[in-house]
Design a protein around this motif. Sequence first.
Motif, PDB file in Angstrom:
ATOM      1  N   ARG A 183      -4.355  12.440  15.320  1.00  0.00           N
ATOM      2  CA  ARG A 183      -4.499  11.848  13.995  1.00  0.00           C
ATOM      3  C   ARG A 183      -3.436  10.769  13.761  1.00  0.00           C
ATOM      4  NH1 ARG A 183      -7.032  14.628   9.690  1.00  0.00           N
ATOM      5  NH2 ARG A 183      -5.272  14.099   8.336  1.00  0.00           N
ATOM      6  N   ALA A 184      -2.227  11.023  14.201  1.00  0.00           N
ATOM      7  CA  ALA A 184      -1.145  10.056  14.009  1.00  0.00           C
ATOM      8  C   ALA A 184      -1.434   8.752  14.757  1.00  0.00           C
ATOM      9  CB  ALA A 184       0.181  10.655  14.470  1.00  0.00           C
ATOM     10  N   VAL A 185      -1.980   8.879  15.984  1.00  0.00           N
ATOM     11  CA  VAL A 185      -2.310   7.682  16.769  1.00  0.00           C
ATOM     12  C   VAL A 185      -3.426   6.887  16.097  1.00  0.00           C
ATOM     13  CG1 VAL A 185      -3.265   6.863  18.958  1.00  0.00           C
ATOM     14  CG2 VAL A 185      -1.531   8.681  18.954  1.00  0.00           C
ATOM     15  N   LEU A 186      -4.485   7.584  15.680  1.00  0.00           N
ATOM     16  CA  LEU A 186      -5.600   6.912  15.008  1.00  0.00           C
ATOM     17  C   LEU A 186      -5.159   6.282  13.686  1.00  0.00           C
ATOM     18  CD1 LEU A 186      -8.535   9.426  15.604  1.00  0.00           C
ATOM     19  CD2 LEU A 186      -8.317   7.106  16.526  1.00  0.00           C
ATOM     20  N   ARG A 187      -4.259   6.953  12.977  1.00  0.00           N
ATOM     21  CA  ARG A 187      -3.786   6.416  11.701  1.00  0.00           C
ATOM     22  C   ARG A 187      -3.081   5.080  11.906  1.00  0.00           C
ATOM     23  NH1 ARG A 187      -0.196   5.922   7.650  1.00  0.00           N
ATOM     24  NH2 ARG A 187      -0.764   6.783   5.615  1.00  0.00           N
ATOM     25  N   ARG A 188      -2.280   4.986  12.964  1.00  0.00           N
ATOM     26  CA  ARG A 188      -1.583   3.720  13.245  1.00  0.00           C
ATOM     27  C   ARG A 188      -2.559   2.601  13.566  1.00  0.00           C
ATOM     28  NH1 ARG A 188       2.293   7.287  15.608  1.00  0.00           N
ATOM     29  NH2 ARG A 188       1.315   7.112  17.658  1.00  0.00           N
ATOM     30  N   GLU A 189      -3.707   2.958  14.131  1.00  0.00           N
ATOM     31  CA  GLU A 189      -4.724   1.948  14.431  1.00  0.00           C
ATOM     32  C   GLU A 189      -5.474   1.507  13.171  1.00  0.00           C
ATOM     33  OE1 GLU A 189      -7.254   3.680  17.323  1.00  0.00           O
ATOM     34  OE2 GLU A 189      -5.747   3.731  18.924  1.00  0.00           O
ATOM     35  N   LEU A 190      -5.628   2.418  12.213  1.00  0.00           N
ATOM     36  CA  LEU A 190      -6.383   2.120  10.999  1.00  0.00           C
ATOM     37  C   LEU A 190      -5.558   1.384   9.957  1.00  0.00           C
ATOM     38  CD1 LEU A 190      -8.180   5.571  10.543  1.00  0.00           C
ATOM     39  CD2 LEU A 190      -9.298   3.406  11.135  1.00  0.00           C
ATOM     40  N   VAL A 191      -4.260   1.649   9.940  1.00  0.00           N
ATOM     41  CA  VAL A 191      -3.398   1.165   8.859  1.00  0.00           C
ATOM     42  C   VAL A 191      -2.465   0.079   9.364  1.00  0.00           C
ATOM     43  CG1 VAL A 191      -1.595   1.816   7.214  1.00  0.00           C
ATOM     44  CG2 VAL A 191      -3.502   3.370   7.663  1.00  0.00           C
ATOM     45  N   THR A 192      -2.389  -1.000   8.604  1.00  0.00           N
ATOM     46  CA  THR A 192      -1.420  -2.060   8.890  1.00  0.00           C
ATOM     47  C   THR A 192      -0.196  -1.836   8.005  1.00  0.00           C
ATOM     48  OG1 THR A 192      -3.200  -3.623   9.372  1.00  0.00           O
ATOM     49  CG2 THR A 192      -1.020  -4.544   8.930  1.00  0.00           C
ATOM     50  N   ALA A 193       0.936  -1.534   8.639  1.00  0.00           N
ATOM     51  CA  ALA A 193       2.163  -1.251   7.897  1.00  0.00           C
ATOM     52  C   ALA A 193       3.133  -2.419   8.034  1.00  0.00           C
ATOM     53  CB  ALA A 193       2.807   0.029   8.412  1.00  0.00           C
ATOM     54  N   SER A 194       3.837  -2.707   6.947  1.00  0.00           N
ATOM     55  CA  SER A 194       4.813  -3.794   6.967  1.00  0.00           C
ATOM     56  C   SER A 194       5.858  -3.559   5.886  1.00  0.00           C
ATOM     57  CB  SER A 194       4.115  -5.148   6.743  1.00  0.00           C
ATOM     58  OG  SER A 194       3.474  -5.169   5.478  1.00  0.00           O
ATOM     59  N   GLU A 195       6.905  -4.364   5.925  1.00  0.00           N
ATOM     60  CA  GLU A 195       7.966  -4.302   4.925  1.00  0.00           C
ATOM     61  C   GLU A 195       7.850  -5.496   3.982  1.00  0.00           C
ATOM     62  OE1 GLU A 195      10.678  -2.192   4.276  1.00  0.00           O
ATOM     63  OE2 GLU A 195       9.674  -0.756   5.598  1.00  0.00           O
ATOM     64  N   ILE A 196       7.971  -5.231   2.698  1.00  0.00           N
ATOM     65  CA  ILE A 196       8.120  -6.305   1.717  1.00  0.00           C
ATOM     66  C   ILE A 196       9.620  -6.413   1.472  1.00  0.00           C
ATOM     67  CG2 ILE A 196       7.518  -7.156  -0.574  1.00  0.00           C
ATOM     68  CD1 ILE A 196       5.120  -5.354  -0.564  1.00  0.00           C
ATOM     69  N   GLU A 197      10.215  -7.482   1.943  1.00  0.00           N
ATOM     70  CA  GLU A 197      11.671  -7.590   1.945  1.00  0.00           C
ATOM     71  C   GLU A 197      12.250  -7.396   0.543  1.00  0.00           C
ATOM     72  OE1 GLU A 197      15.120 -10.514   3.824  1.00  0.00           O
ATOM     73  OE2 GLU A 197      13.010 -11.116   3.840  1.00  0.00           O
ATOM     74  N   ARG A 198      13.217  -6.484   0.460  1.00  0.00           N
ATOM     75  CA  ARG A 198      13.949  -6.163  -0.764  1.00  0.00           C
ATOM     76  C   ARG A 198      13.072  -5.538  -1.854  1.00  0.00           C
ATOM     77  NH1 ARG A 198      18.738 -10.642  -1.697  1.00  0.00           N
ATOM     78  NH2 ARG A 198      19.432 -10.724   0.472  1.00  0.00           N
ATOM     79  N   VAL A 199      11.890  -5.091  -1.455  1.00  0.00           N
ATOM     80  CA  VAL A 199      11.016  -4.405  -2.409  1.00  0.00           C
ATOM     81  C   VAL A 199      10.683  -3.002  -1.890  1.00  0.00           C
ATOM     82  CG1 VAL A 199       8.760  -4.375  -3.555  1.00  0.00           C
ATOM     83  CG2 VAL A 199      10.020  -6.522  -3.321  1.00  0.00           C
ATOM     84  N   GLY A 200      10.122  -2.922  -0.673  1.00  0.00           N
ATOM     85  CA  GLY A 200       9.756  -1.623  -0.136  1.00  0.00           C
ATOM     86  C   GLY A 200       8.802  -1.736   1.031  1.00  0.00           C
ATOM     87  N   ARG A 201       8.012  -0.711   1.233  1.00  0.00           N
ATOM     88  CA  ARG A 201       7.102  -0.596   2.368  1.00  0.00           C
ATOM     89  C   ARG A 201       5.661  -0.720   1.889  1.00  0.00           C
ATOM     90  NH1 ARG A 201       4.385   3.764   4.727  1.00  0.00           N
ATOM     91  NH2 ARG A 201       5.177   5.111   3.057  1.00  0.00           N
ATOM     92  N   MET A 202       4.817  -1.348   2.707  1.00  0.00           N
ATOM     93  CA  MET A 202       3.416  -1.532   2.337  1.00  0.00           C
ATOM     94  C   MET A 202       2.498  -1.065   3.455  1.00  0.00           C
ATOM     95  SD  MET A 202       1.432  -4.956   1.004  1.00  0.00           S
ATOM     96  CE  MET A 202       1.749  -5.931   2.495  1.00  0.00           C
ATOM     97  N   GLU A 203       1.407  -0.375   3.087  1.00  0.00           N
ATOM     98  CA  GLU A 203       0.364   0.033   4.019  1.00  0.00           C
ATOM     99  C   GLU A 203      -0.968  -0.513   3.517  1.00  0.00           C
ATOM    100  OE1 GLU A 203       1.865   4.199   5.984  1.00  0.00           O
ATOM    101  OE2 GLU A 203       0.753   4.335   4.095  1.00  0.00           O
ATOM    102  N   VAL A 204      -1.765  -1.042   4.447  1.00  0.00           N
ATOM    103  CA  VAL A 204      -3.058  -1.642   4.093  1.00  0.00           C
ATOM    104  C   VAL A 204      -4.141  -1.013   4.943  1.00  0.00           C
ATOM    105  CG1 VAL A 204      -4.398  -3.770   3.914  1.00  0.00           C
ATOM    106  CG2 VAL A 204      -1.921  -3.823   3.518  1.00  0.00           C
TER     107      VAL A 204
END
Length: 393
Positions: free
Chosen positions: A329-350
Amino acid sequence: MTAQLPPRTTFLQKVRCFFLILCGPYFLLLALGAVPFVQRQLVYAHNLKIAFSFQYGLPERYNLAPFKTHNVRIHTSDNETLGAWFTLADPFYVSHKADLFTPTSSSSEELIRSALRAHPTILFLHGMGATRVFRSCVQHYQAFASRLQANVLAPDYRGFGDSTGTPSEAGLTLDARAAWDWLRARGALPENILLVGSSLGTGVAVEWGGETRREQPRGVVLLAPFSNIETLLRIMPPLVPLRLFPYSSSFLKRFLIHRFDSLAKVVELRIPLLIVHAEDDWDIPYSHSQALFDAFLEQHLPPLPEMTAAIMGASDEVAEHVAKLSQERAVLRRELVTASEIERVGRMEVFSKDRPDRKVVFIQTRWGGHSRVGLIEGVQDYIAEMFNMSYVA
């Protein structure tokens, strides 16, 4: 004749008496929570208005510019009357000041219609215990009108503020529908309306947003949401001791009237969705928002068995199988979700698989608390970008 001595109290009896003295009032309070009237006060806290005297007809009293915000009345389908404020977008207000400072009832109505044609509009659904005059609410109107250049309609639910009626889960959904109809009757197009819920308002937004099939808003924004009332109650400090007692879950489910089960309904939304939650929210943990976001992923992941006592005490083969599933599930989740950092704000998942035109985004900010996470300018900038707030259909 000698007096008889009372029998000696055993240690077990002492413990029992101590338990009753200590826990008796606690369980009495729990029983009161099952009473509909008491439960309503706990969930909505709408009677806080009794302790204050608000001037709903004078928005300027709450730091809003003269004639920028209009006090309006909205009628629901079940004959309740809601108080609401309609705040004009900053550019429209600045360019129409001359008309606003010499208002008549007909000119005010026409100016509202013109503003709805010229700018997108945010339908803002506030949290528990609040009214449209609360400082944090007013700060949201000001930020949305200036930074997002949007009009804002902020209704008070039934039983809140100067609105009539008594709050309920179904009733608040009708109130959201009435506010939507008020905007539509004045010319606002569905694609120009963005639904924004805060705290309790997120439950209303999900409930009502999932019902909109023919008329879809531009999108939905959930600020500091909860997954459902039952889960939220479990982590409230006064109810944490319930975990020590068997059948506590059945007790909550049986007597809970107001459920707002967003976790079960959020996947029914067929429009772009933004979820925002702060790490330092001490009222509702950000794990609730994570659960709402993850609900969209579940149909794409192999199911995990329910972690019952039997499963937890099973053989090594079963434990190994569960661990393997979790890793998959963890491997598939990384494939489904695009994760990134919004500098000086926080973390974002799409997440946008199978729904590119209605993606789901979760922003986990590093700060913002509970009622102010929507005031973070970095969050407002992303709202403007994701929902193209400069565009009017």
